[in-house]
Design a protein around this motif. Structure first.
Motif, PDB file in Angstrom:
ATOM      1  N   LYS A 131       3.431   8.338  35.258  1.00 16.22           N
ATOM      2  CA  LYS A 131       4.429   7.507  35.033  1.00 16.22           C
ATOM      3  C   LYS A 131       4.197   6.140  35.607  1.00 16.22           C
ATOM      4  O   LYS A 131       3.398   6.137  36.340  1.00 16.22           O
ATOM      5  N   PRO A 132       4.921   5.314  34.977  1.00 15.54           N
ATOM      6  CA  PRO A 132       4.455   3.782  35.438  1.00 15.54           C
ATOM      7  C   PRO A 132       5.174   3.720  36.893  1.00 15.54           C
ATOM      8  O   PRO A 132       5.965   4.379  37.443  1.00 15.54           O
ATOM      9  N   LEU A 133       4.198   2.798  37.492  1.00 15.57           N
ATOM     10  CA  LEU A 133       4.461   2.784  39.099  1.00 15.57           C
ATOM     11  C   LEU A 133       4.757   1.216  39.244  1.00 15.57           C
ATOM     12  O   LEU A 133       4.419   0.303  38.615  1.00 15.57           O
ATOM     13  N   LEU A 134       5.892   1.025  39.954  1.00 11.49           N
ATOM     14  CA  LEU A 134       6.570   0.028  40.300  1.00 11.49           C
ATOM     15  C   LEU A 134       6.182  -0.590  41.553  1.00 11.49           C
ATOM     16  O   LEU A 134       6.110   0.185  42.841  1.00 11.49           O
ATOM     17  N   LEU A 135       5.749  -1.614  41.766  1.00 11.37           N
ATOM     18  CA  LEU A 135       4.833  -2.400  42.957  1.00 11.37           C
ATOM     19  C   LEU A 135       5.651  -3.525  43.303  1.00 11.37           C
ATOM     20  O   LEU A 135       6.255  -4.439  42.632  1.00 11.37           O
ATOM     21  N   ARG A 136       5.943  -3.710  44.591  1.00 12.30           N
ATOM     22  CA  ARG A 136       6.210  -5.194  45.221  1.00 12.30           C
ATOM     23  C   ARG A 136       4.998  -5.722  45.767  1.00 12.30           C
ATOM     24  O   ARG A 136       4.248  -5.094  46.384  1.00 12.30           O
ATOM     25  N   GLU A 193       6.181 -15.951  49.179  1.00 10.14           N
ATOM     26  CA  GLU A 193       6.476 -15.509  47.688  1.00 10.14           C
ATOM     27  C   GLU A 193       6.334 -14.094  47.735  1.00 10.14           C
ATOM     28  O   GLU A 193       5.464 -13.385  47.995  1.00 10.14           O
ATOM     29  N   SER A 194       7.476 -13.364  46.735  1.00 11.69           N
ATOM     30  CA  SER A 194       7.105 -12.151  46.496  1.00 11.69           C
ATOM     31  C   SER A 194       7.680 -11.823  45.168  1.00 11.69           C
ATOM     32  O   SER A 194       8.394 -12.654  44.226  1.00 11.69           O
ATOM     33  N   GLY A 195       7.536 -10.564  44.607  1.00 17.56           N
ATOM     34  CA  GLY A 195       7.704 -10.172  43.309  1.00 17.56           C
ATOM     35  C   GLY A 195       7.651  -8.749  43.000  1.00 17.56           C
ATOM     36  O   GLY A 195       7.135  -7.985  43.764  1.00 17.56           O
ATOM     37  N   PHE A 196       7.746  -8.279  41.607  1.00 16.60           N
ATOM     38  CA  PHE A 196       7.603  -7.100  41.327  1.00 16.60           C
ATOM     39  C   PHE A 196       6.267  -7.255  40.130  1.00 16.60           C
ATOM     40  O   PHE A 196       6.302  -7.828  39.337  1.00 16.60           O
ATOM     41  N   TYR A 197       5.563  -6.048  40.339  1.00 18.22           N
ATOM     42  CA  TYR A 197       4.400  -5.695  39.302  1.00 18.22           C
ATOM     43  C   TYR A 197       4.551  -4.299  38.792  1.00 18.22           C
ATOM     44  O   TYR A 197       5.084  -3.541  39.365  1.00 18.22           O
ATOM     45  N   SER A 198       3.979  -3.984  37.842  1.00 17.89           N
ATOM     46  CA  SER A 198       4.029  -2.716  37.204  1.00 17.89           C
ATOM     47  C   SER A 198       2.536  -2.100  36.891  1.00 17.89           C
ATOM     48  O   SER A 198       1.572  -2.998  36.628  1.00 17.89           O
ATOM     49  N   ALA A 199       2.415  -0.726  36.935  1.00 18.34           N
ATOM     50  CA  ALA A 199       0.846  -0.292  36.565  1.00 18.34           C
ATOM     51  C   ALA A 199       1.575   0.853  35.590  1.00 18.34           C
ATOM     52  O   ALA A 199       2.669   1.707  36.021  1.00 18.34           O
ATOM     53  N   ASN A 212      -3.668   6.520  36.840  1.00 20.29           N
ATOM     54  CA  ASN A 212      -5.132   6.722  36.405  1.00 20.29           C
ATOM     55  C   ASN A 212      -5.731   5.413  36.018  1.00 20.29           C
ATOM     56  O   ASN A 212      -5.915   5.257  34.782  1.00 20.29           O
ATOM     57  N   GLY A 213      -5.914   4.517  36.817  1.00 21.28           N
ATOM     58  CA  GLY A 213      -6.915   3.319  36.570  1.00 21.28           C
ATOM     59  C   GLY A 213      -6.275   2.116  35.641  1.00 21.28           C
ATOM     60  O   GLY A 213      -6.731   1.833  34.732  1.00 21.28           O
ATOM     61  N   SER A 214      -4.960   2.069  35.673  1.00 22.34           N
ATOM     62  CA  SER A 214      -4.276   0.989  34.573  1.00 22.34           C
ATOM     63  C   SER A 214      -4.325  -0.173  35.417  1.00 22.34           C
ATOM     64  O   SER A 214      -4.531  -0.356  36.397  1.00 22.34           O
ATOM     65  N   GLN A 215      -4.077  -1.086  34.335  1.00 22.24           N
ATOM     66  CA  GLN A 215      -4.001  -2.521  34.971  1.00 22.24           C
ATOM     67  C   GLN A 215      -2.607  -3.142  35.466  1.00 22.24           C
ATOM     68  O   GLN A 215      -1.625  -2.098  35.121  1.00 22.24           O
ATOM     69  N   VAL A 216      -2.539  -3.758  36.287  1.00 24.52           N
ATOM     70  CA  VAL A 216      -1.409  -4.133  36.889  1.00 24.52           C
ATOM     71  C   VAL A 216      -0.932  -5.457  36.192  1.00 24.52           C
ATOM     72  O   VAL A 216      -1.334  -6.551  36.118  1.00 24.52           O
ATOM     73  N   LEU A 275      -6.060   0.595  43.219  1.00 28.88           N
ATOM     74  CA  LEU A 275      -4.947   0.437  42.021  1.00 28.88           C
ATOM     75  C   LEU A 275      -4.592  -1.029  41.709  1.00 28.88           C
ATOM     76  O   LEU A 275      -3.973  -1.387  40.876  1.00 28.88           O
ATOM     77  N   THR A 276      -4.834  -1.925  42.682  1.00 27.65           N
ATOM     78  CA  THR A 276      -4.243  -3.172  42.656  1.00 27.65           C
ATOM     79  C   THR A 276      -5.497  -4.338  43.061  1.00 27.65           C
ATOM     80  O   THR A 276      -6.547  -3.746  43.636  1.00 27.65           O
ATOM     81  N   GLY A 277      -5.195  -5.365  42.848  1.00 26.73           N
ATOM     82  CA  GLY A 277      -6.134  -6.472  43.129  1.00 26.73           C
ATOM     83  C   GLY A 277      -5.690  -7.453  44.039  1.00 26.73           C
ATOM     84  O   GLY A 277      -5.595  -8.818  43.574  1.00 26.73           O
TER      85      GLY A 277
END
Length: 983
Positions: free
Chosen positions: A599-604, A612-618, A622-626, A569-571
């Motif tokens: 539903k949208p997925l919240l990622l740290r 460094e850190s932050g938040f990303y969304s998918a 089902n195969g969505s971009q981050v 799901l991530t890269g």
């Protein structure tokens, strides 16, 4: 009590140069008033924030803030009691136990917030001075805040309270027991809250049955109208606020029973069951269609009296569904009221706890009179499952052990499922199947290895068992991945074993390797102890049970339950980004079972190189971009989310930025700071930090964190302190709160002109001491060569494992001018067969499998034990040593510190040992924490900054003068007397 309303104020900018001139270093008086934000909660609509603001010592405040207007109300909520030691902790914590916190709850309509409150510190101190009896000590209370006008009401003597999750604005609260009342009060807040929310969560720990109750008050928050019900021992208000159930324990035993009342109605309470006897375990199903409870009313003649289980469908009379005469009930067994009782998540089955009658009778206590001829002795047998100290620690648990049985509400059938041959049981949501565990064959292995068990798939309709996993390593942090996780639909179970994730089909038992063909490792590649490496982890199942969400070092994977397909799901790999799923409070709510794949997925994400850190969304699983939402050189964390609104609480810390709360939405475009816990920091000298890259003596690339004073001048020479444990650079962007304690406080030392270096340490099995030396010395050199370190003023400090490594390195190098070793193991040979008295666990496992990293037994590798033990090379030490070793240490045998000190003393080496009488592994009580913090600062200041030698180093402290001498420390904190003298 006074209500304070604060309004958002405009920022006032001061000249930076002027502010710098006004700043001062931290001192010890700054600790007590330093405040922490605890238990932050958002209202369901996201319009209000409530939290407690607690100083390290003294009275705190409940803060309720209108996030739209910026208005606040602050109400005194007393001083939190001192935290208790976690005696069951197997790996020693570096800091003191976590403080107790108050419970805070918003009403469903967002009109009120209700919070617990402690007695004031002044009242508690006064009662202690007057030697008040425990039941005469100041009581806890409750605060109600009306959000319409931010006015507060304080209510005293409250043992617990419940606020319904979905219904009208009511609160039910149980008064504290009246002074002199016998029996204990049943209002355990955590337990009651679980019952009220329909989780059916009742503590399985042993506790005294509550004989007599106290007043239960039902309050309509809008009208302030109250109704009082006497002699209540347990209570539970339904989520929809339409039913309040309560159990009565009265001195007039004929009044005992289970009663119900409708909040908002003036009608008399309805009786579900009453009469002489005990009534307990009020339990709702998740949907709250049914409630269950236990009573021994109809079996008072037996010794012990036998409990029956009753079911109520919120109308009419309850029905008895389980008793000892129920078909399928095991002979010589009975229901154990102290054990847990719960519904399956779908409400179709009720689980009760049963135990052999002879064990229940033993719980009621022996009537045998004590005798002067009583023999107190333990037999240690080589055949025992657990050694005697472990048996002692586990005694209360073992006496109240129970075995789960299940009642099917539709078929009205009963089965005893678990028993001594398979004690562990985790049912599926529908209660159709369960995961069972049996550790009997492996209990002796805990001495030297870890926790293992055989895992079974269990049919709850028949009780039939199928072996699924043999010798499953279920240690979690010690080489395993915790328990087997059953999917929401109950058709698969997820387990980590042999460096892979596996799916087990239920009930057939077909096993599929989920990760073996995916490429990356799903086990921790940095793991460097002799134990099996743990998994990187899992986010669990999706709520449709089709996917298990797993982690490799960098990325998040969705793997089909049967292993037939997988998608990344991530890269993160290639960019050093570690992605992990963020579960907010609303996501983790009991109705939101698992991750919703639509539903949208919240990622740290955290950069493992720069931190460094932050938040990303998918957009979906089902195969969505981050997509990146926010990122930077901070430690970003989500604290929670409003249940019915797109409002999140976030912290963004660095070494100098506190964990204040920001509110934002799921886009993270605007981060609004809404708290300022410690405005005094603006007037204090702080510091900065940075990563130092270096290689250890074996050429392994490593990092260290270097902390510098705020007014750092590279042209000057600074004293430097080294603090060690294992890997520490993951803490780069963590705020270090000023506080006294067991180890150095980095913020204090940096503020007072020290450099502090925390290097990462990696290990070669068999050579832990040498591994530390190979990592720490190159790290020191990497900083020293920059020119601003005074090489003649370098010190080192470590506690527990860090204390051991410090002691070892002193035998190998003379680079350190001063050293503190807290709770050090000096002699691995004697420590190997020592006991961790807090758990009763032999220490052998540490050397063979875990942190001490010898990799085998004493007779396999005698030279490794000798070569890694400082005691055999103590004559080489030239560095003055300060040792902390408390005689109440339940993790490291305190004679280890004594061996180290007595050997140094015998050789005429400069050494000092502080023993705070009765204190555990890490200093727990405030008095000893404060005292030792000053002693350690004086020790390092003398050797590293040229400060005068304190009197205790010059002359020692004679035993008969020790209390008077320690009073001197109080002046540094501005105190007139020592409150806590456990020294």
């Amino acid at each position: 009590m006074h209500t304070h309303r604060l309004f958002a104020l405009p920022l006032i900018f001061f000249c930076t140069l002027t502010l710098e001139a006004q700043k001062r270093p931290l001192n010890h008086r700054d600790y007590d008033s330093w405040r922490a934000i605890e238990t932050p909660v958002l209202s369901r609509d996201g319009k209000f924030l409530a939290y407690s603001l607690m100083p390290e010592e003294g009275d705190g405040q409940l803060v309720v803030r209108n996030l739209t207007t910026g208005q606040e109300v602050r109400e005194d909520c007393g001083a939190a009691p001192a935290p208790g030691e976690n005696a069951g902790e197997e790996v020693p914590a570096e800091g003191p136990p976590a403080p107790r916190t108050i419970h805070i709850a918003f009403t469903h309509d967002g009109a009120f917030v209700v919070a617990g409150a402690y007695p004031s510190k002044a009242d508690t101190d006064r009662a202690r001075r007057e030697h008040k009896h425990p039941d005469e000590m100041p009581r806890e209370g409750m605060i109600i805040v009306n959000l319409a006008n931010l006015t507060a009401t304080h209510i005293a003597d409250v043992a617990s309270f419940q606020v319904p999750e979905l219904g009208e604005s009511f609160v039910a609260y149980l008064r504290a027991p009246k002074p002199g009342a016998s029996g204990t009060n049943a209002g355990n807040q955590d337990e009651d809250q679980d019952q009220g929310r329909g989780r059916g969560g009742n503590s399985g720990a042993a506790r005294s049955r509550n004989k007599y109750g106290s007043d239960l008050v039902l309050r309509d928050l809008r009208s302030s109208k109250e109704r009082t019900f006497e002699d209540v021992v347990e209570y539970s208000i339904s989520k929809d606020a339409r039913t309040l159930l309560y159990a009565v324990g009265s001195r007039k035993e004929e009044n005992n029973g289970i009663y119900w009342v409708e909040p908002g109605s003036d009608a008399s309470p309805g009786t579900l069951l009453s009469g002489k006897g005990n009534y307990t375990k009020l339990t709702w199903d998740v949907e709250q269609r049914h409630a269950a409870f236990l009573s021994d009313r109809d079996d008072q003649a037996s010794k012990p009296a036998k409990f029956s289980a009753y079911l109520w469908d919120r109308s009419g009379a309850p029905s008895e569904i389980i008793s000892t005469s129920t078909p399928g009930f095991r002979a010589a067994y009975a229901i154990l009221d102290r054990g847990p009782m719960s519904f399956s998540r779908d409400g179709s089955r009720l689980f009760v706890s049963c135990a052999p009658l002879e064990e229940i009778a033993a719980l009621e206590g022996s009537t045998r009179a004590p005798s002067n001829e009583t023999v107190h002795a333990d037999l240690w047998s080589w055949k025992d499952d657990y050694i005697q100290p472990m048996q002692k620690v586990r005694a209360a648990q073992d006496r109240s052990r129970s075995y789960r049985a299940v009642y099917d509400l539709s078929t009205k059938t009963f089965h005893q499922i678990s028993d001594p041959t398979m004690a562990g049981l985790t049912p599926s949501d529908d209660g159709r199947y369960a995961i069972g565990t049996d550790d009997r064959a492996y209990r002796r292995m805990v001495d030297y290895d870890g926790n293992y068990s055989d895992v079974y798939l269990v049919d709850l309709q028949t009780g039939a068992r199928r072996l699924a996993l043999k010798e499953f390593h279920s240690n979690g942090g010690r080489g395993g991945a915790g328990a087997v996780q059953i999917s929401p639909d109950g058709r698969h179970a997820l387990a980590y074993k042999d460096k892979q994730w596996w799916s087990i089909a239920v009930p057939g038992g077909t096993v599929a390797n989920l990760t073996g063909r995916l490429g990356p490792a799903f086990w921790n590649e940095d793991h460097d102890t002799p134990d099996d490496p743990p998994a990187y982890g899992t986010a669990g199942w999706t709520n449709d049970s089709k996917w298990a969400v797993l982690y490799d070092r960098y990325d998040v994977w969705a793997v089909a339950a049967d292993g037939s397909s997988a998608r990344k799901l991530t890269g993160g790999r290639g960019s050093d980004l570690e992605f992990r799923v963020v579960r907010t409070d609303s996501d983790a709510d009991e109705e939101a079972r698992g991750i919703d794949p639509t539903k949208p997925l919240l990622l740290r994400a955290e950069n493992l190189e720069t931190r460094e850190s932050g938040f990303y969304s998918a957009s979906a699983l089902n195969g969505s971009q981050v997509h990146k939402l926010i990122s930077g050189p901070k430690n970003y964390r989500v604290l929670g989310k409003a249940q019915d609104a797109d409002v999140l609480m976030v912290t963004a810390t660095t070494f100098k930025d506190q964990p204040d709360i920001y509110v934002t939405d799921s886009s993270f475009r605007a981060m609004k700071k809404v708290t300022d816990a410690n405005p005094q920091q603006a007037h204090l000298l702080w510091g900065t930090n940075e990563l130092i890259h270096y290689r250890n003596a074996d050429g392994v690339p490593l990092e260290a964190t270097l902390y510098k004073p705020e007014n750092f001048d590279p042209s000057k020479k600074y004293p430097m302190l080294i603090y060690i444990y294992e890997r520490l650079t993951q803490n780069l962007n963590n705020f270090v709160r000023p506080a006294p304690g067991t180890s150095i406080n980095i913020s204090y030392y940096v503020s007072n002109g020290y450099l502090v270096l925390t290097p990462d340490i990696v290990y070669t099995v068999g050579y832990p001491g040498q591994s530390a030396l190979k990592c720490v010395l190159p790290a020191i050199e990497a900083v020293a060569e920059k020119g601003y370190v005074d090489r003649s003023r370098i010190g080192i400090q470590g506690h527990s494992w860090g204390g051991y490594q410090t002691a070892y390195m002193l035998t190998q190098t003379h680079i350190f001018r001063a050293a503190e070793a807290g709770a050090p193991v000096a002699d691995m040979i004697s420590a190997y067969d020592g006991i961790r008295w807090g758990t009763g666990l032999p220490r052998q496992f540490q050397y063979e499998k875990t942190q001490s990293r010898i990799g085998g037994t004493l007779w396999q590798y005698p030279l490794r034990f000798i070569e890694n033990s400082p005691i055999f090379m103590v004559d080489r030490i030239t560095t003055p040593v300060l040792i902390l070793e408390n005689d109440g240490d339940t993790a490291v045998p305190w004679y280890q510190g004594l061996e180290f000190f007595l050997s140094l003393r015998r050789l005429g080496k400069e050494a000092y040992l502080w023993n705070y009488n009765g204190e555990p592994h890490g200093l727990q009580h405030r008095g000893p924490q404060k005292d030792y913090t000053v002693r350690m600062q004086e020790f390092f200041d003398h050797f590293l900054k040229g400060a005068p030698e304190p009197d205790w180093m010059q002359h020692g402290i004679p035993y008969i003068d020790r209390e008077q001498e320690k009073e001197k420390i109080n002046a540094l904190y501005g105190e007139s007397g020592a409150e806590d003298k456990k020294k």
